[in-house]
Scaffold this active site. Structure first.
Site, PDB file in Angstrom:
ATOM      1  N   ASN A 210       0.986  -1.011  -0.330  1.00  0.00           N
ATOM      2  CA  ASN A 210       0.235   0.073   0.186  1.00  0.00           C
ATOM      3  C   ASN A 210       0.605   0.948  -0.109  1.00  0.00           C
ATOM      4  OD1 ASN A 210       0.923   0.928   2.947  1.00  0.00           O
ATOM      5  ND2 ASN A 210      -0.257  -0.653   3.051  1.00  0.00           N
ATOM      6  N   LYS A 289      10.428 -16.378  -9.983  1.00  0.00           N
ATOM      7  CA  LYS A 289       9.167 -14.940 -11.322  1.00  0.00           C
ATOM      8  C   LYS A 289       8.413 -15.637 -11.520  1.00  0.00           C
ATOM      9  CE  LYS A 289      10.239 -11.199 -13.029  1.00  0.00           C
ATOM     10  NZ  LYS A 289      11.028 -10.626 -15.176  1.00  0.00           N
ATOM     11  N   PHE A 324      -5.480   3.306  14.246  1.00  0.00           N
ATOM     12  CA  PHE A 324      -5.515   4.421  13.204  1.00  0.00           C
ATOM     13  C   PHE A 324      -7.268   3.935  12.679  1.00  0.00           C
ATOM     14  CE2 PHE A 324      -3.333   8.406  12.768  1.00  0.00           C
ATOM     15  CZ  PHE A 324      -2.360   7.897  14.008  1.00  0.00           C
ATOM     16  N   LYS A 342     -12.122  -3.676  17.984  1.00  0.00           N
ATOM     17  CA  LYS A 342     -10.817  -3.716  18.663  1.00  0.00           C
ATOM     18  C   LYS A 342     -10.205  -3.184  19.777  1.00  0.00           C
ATOM     19  CE  LYS A 342      -9.477  -3.681  13.169  1.00  0.00           C
ATOM     20  NZ  LYS A 342      -8.417  -3.138  12.495  1.00  0.00           N
TER      21      LYS A 342
HETATM   22  O1  PMT Z   1       2.726   6.542   6.240  1.00  0.00           O
HETATM   23  P1  PMT Z   1       1.994   7.546   6.156  1.00  0.00           P
HETATM   24  O2  PMT Z   1       2.180   7.703   4.837  1.00  0.00           O
HETATM   25  O3  PMT Z   1       1.954   8.683   6.521  1.00  0.00           O
HETATM   26  O4  PMT Z   1       0.813   7.492   5.731  1.00  0.00           O
HETATM   27  C1  PMT Z   1      -0.245   7.883   7.035  1.00  0.00           C
HETATM   28  C2  PMT Z   1      -1.658   6.795   7.392  1.00  0.00           C
HETATM   29  C3  PMT Z   1      -2.484   7.231   6.019  1.00  0.00           C
HETATM   30  C4  PMT Z   1      -0.804   4.719   7.001  1.00  0.00           C
HETATM   31  C5  PMT Z   1      -2.088   6.981   8.358  1.00  0.00           C
HETATM   32  O5  PMT Z   1      -2.687   8.079   8.748  1.00  0.00           O
HETATM   33  C6  PMT Z   1      -3.175   5.470   8.892  1.00  0.00           C
HETATM   34  O6  PMT Z   1      -4.207   5.867   8.773  1.00  0.00           O
HETATM   35  N1  PMT Z   1      -3.167   4.107   9.397  1.00  0.00           N
HETATM   36  C7  PMT Z   1      -3.500   3.422   9.753  1.00  0.00           C
HETATM   37  C8  PMT Z   1      -4.251   2.528   7.999  1.00  0.00           C
HETATM   38  C9  PMT Z   1      -4.912   1.087   7.555  1.00  0.00           C
HETATM   39  O7  PMT Z   1      -4.209   0.178   8.056  1.00  0.00           O
HETATM   40  O8  PMT Z   1      -5.917   1.401   8.378  1.00  0.00           O
HETATM   41  P2  PMT Z   1      -7.484  -0.059   8.740  1.00  0.00           P
HETATM   42  O9  PMT Z   1      -8.494   0.915   8.971  1.00  0.00           O
HETATM   43  O10 PMT Z   1      -6.932  -0.495   7.187  1.00  0.00           O
HETATM   44  O11 PMT Z   1      -6.860   0.108  10.136  1.00  0.00           O
HETATM   45  C10 PMT Z   1      -7.548   0.079  11.544  1.00  0.00           C
HETATM   46  C11 PMT Z   1      -6.251  -0.156  12.416  1.00  0.00           C
HETATM   47  O12 PMT Z   1      -6.547  -1.498  12.300  1.00  0.00           O
HETATM   48  C12 PMT Z   1      -4.810   0.589  11.474  1.00  0.00           C
HETATM   49  O13 PMT Z   1      -4.324   0.414  13.391  1.00  0.00           O
HETATM   50  C13 PMT Z   1      -4.413  -0.584  11.615  1.00  0.00           C
HETATM   51  O14 PMT Z   1      -2.478  -0.769  12.003  1.00  0.00           O
HETATM   52  C14 PMT Z   1      -4.717  -1.976  12.110  1.00  0.00           C
HETATM   53  N2  PMT Z   1      -4.392  -3.290  11.625  1.00  0.00           N
HETATM   54  C15 PMT Z   1      -5.535  -2.900  10.107  1.00  0.00           C
HETATM   55  C16 PMT Z   1      -5.419  -4.158   9.897  1.00  0.00           C
HETATM   56  C17 PMT Z   1      -4.632  -5.952  10.193  1.00  0.00           C
HETATM   57  N3  PMT Z   1      -5.005  -6.545   9.832  1.00  0.00           N
HETATM   58  N4  PMT Z   1      -3.961  -5.391  11.774  1.00  0.00           N
HETATM   59  C18 PMT Z   1      -4.064  -4.117  11.861  1.00  0.00           C
HETATM   60  O15 PMT Z   1      -3.398  -4.227  13.275  1.00  0.00           O
END
Ligand code: PMT
Length: 399
Positions: A210, A289, A324, A342
């Site tokens: 991503n 590959k 986040f 969570k």
């Molecule tokens: O790195 P930058 O370029 O500065 O960009 C910042 C950002 C956009 C990445 C950051 O601000 C952000 O939003 N991070 C969270 C991205 C994300 O994965 O969001 P989500 O809504 O898909 O996940 C929710 C939360 O669960 C997040 O805290 C994520 O870390 C966590 N997660 C998600 C999926 C997973 N399988 N395991 C997790 O722990």
């Protein structure tokens, strides 16, 4: 938290001077000692007598007052201060500070100041947005002056926009956060931060990934380390140089990130998951590959990855757990759902479709959302400033 702190409050001439009276009262209630310096224009709005009564100290108004409290007033006040706060700060005093002009008691005292300085600009929106004012503010910031952003709304002049002096309670919190940070309020705390995106290999040269650069997470790790915390930064691949005084664990896949987080989680006090984590990984990773075939399409079957944050929420004991939410629609509802699912103490929601927010940018636009449904909305800010605000909020709620 302000017990024994010596604050010189510089008051300049704007309609918001009336709020500075309440500010003095609130600073004193927090235990600070306050001495007020007023410009001539400020005295057009409120008399020095009001500030004298509310601060319990003589108010300094002129270089040439024979009855002044100290021998060399501007030097004595500058030496006395643990903090110099200018609120409200007009465009005029900001310009004078930027250029080192010392033509009255306040500007002269500011030039002699060697304590930290916080400036709270308050003026008409167009004056605030004028490139001259913005350049002067940037100049002050580059010298280490801390600038509290003005609030937005309807201003006394009728204009609508940024330029309002924040409410006194907000300024007091800003001052408290400033001292807390300066005094290393996170010393003794173990903080885990995740950053950047995970990558799931398809074959030896390709992966599913991503757009996360790591800027948000690295800013948080740096801010926490600067406040004295013992920080572990679990990072997906990133081009950034890791901040100093931070233990970095480099990972690539979601499973590796999960293992690295679980290895330190039980001892952590605060966990902030800014990483963008791949929810799925290819079912088969080709040993060689993958060659271009004659078929037009290539199908990659994906398996679900573990949800790291959910797993951390399930085994939470003492940890303050922050997630986040990167959303492209239904920001608030989706983020609130994640708080519950969570077991989070706070979620930082960013609409990643907005310009200046989300992946790769230097700034972010976030809403801090809490389990009771309340929301704290932050304006567009540098990711470093978002990090500070986030930690300020965590430290306030953790107590
Ligand atoms: O790195 P930058 O370029 O500065 O960009 C910042 C950002 C956009 C990445 C950051 O601000 C952000 O939003 N991070 C969270 C991205 C994300 O994965 O969001 P989500 O809504 O898909 O996940 C929710 C939360 O669960 C997040 O805290 C994520 O870390 C966590 N997660 C998600 C999926 C997973 N399988 N395991 C997790 O722990």
């Amino acid at each position: 938290m302000l017990t024994g702190k010596k604050i010189v409050l510089g008051v300049t001439g704007g309609i918001a001077v009336y709020k500075a009276v309440d500010l003095v009262s609130k600073l004193r209630k927090q235990g600070a000692e306050v001495r007020v310096v007023m410009t001539e224009h400020a005295q057009q709005f409120v008399t020095p007598l009001t500030f004298k009564e509310i601060s319990g100290n003589q108010v300094a108004v002129s270089m040439w007052n024979a009855n002044q409290e100290f021998n060399v007033e501007h030097i004595a006040l500058a030496d006395w201060a643990d903090l110099f706060l200018v609120a409200p700060a007009t465009a005029n005093i900001i310009a004078k500070m930027a250029y080192g002009i010392a033509d009255d008691l306040l500007s002269t005292t500011l030039l002699a100041a060697h304590s930290p300085i916080i400036v709270c600009p308050a003026m008409n929106t167009h004056m605030y947005e004028n490139p001259a004012t913005q350049e002067n503010i940037a100049k002050l910031q580059s010298r280490g002056v801390v600038v509290m952003p003005p609030a937005s709304g309807v201003l006394a002049c009728g204009a609508v926009g940024a330029g309002r002096l924040p409410e006194p309670a907000g300024i007091v919190n800003f001052v408290k956060d400033f001292f807390a940070k300066a005094e290393g309020d996170m010393r003794g705390l173990k903080v885990l931060v995740t950053a950047a995106g995970t990558r799931e290999p398809i074959d030896p040269v390709r992966y599913v990934g991503n757009r996360s650069s790591g800027k948000m997470g690295y800013s948080i790790a740096q801010a926490a380390a600067e406040r004295g915390a013992e920080v572990t930064l679990v990072s997906g691949p990133s081009a950034l140089v890791p901040p100093p005084n931070v233990k970095v664990v480099n990972v690539e896949t979601t499973q590796e990130m999960m293992d690295a987080c679980l290895a330190v989680y039980d001892n952590c006090d605060i966990v902030i998951k800014a990483a963008a984590v791949a929810d799925y990984r290819p079912h088969d990773v080709a040993a060689q590959k993958i060659k271009k075939k004659t078929d037009d399409a290539l199908t990659v079957v994906m398996d679900k990855n573990p949800d790291i944050l959910k797993a951390l929420g399930e085994r939470k004991t003492k940890q303050f757990l922050v997630g986040f939410a990167a959303e492209t629609q239904n920001l608030i509802d989706n983020a609130k759902e994640k708080i519950a699912k969570k077991n989070l103490d706070m979620i930082v929601a960013n609409d990643v479709t907005m310009q200046g927010a989300g992946f790769g940018s230097e700034t972010n636009i976030v809403k801090l959302i809490f389990p009771d449904g309340s929301i704290k909305e932050l304006p567009q800010m540098a990711k470093s400033a978002v990090a500070e605000e986030l930690l300020n909020t965590v430290m306030r709620l953790k107590k």
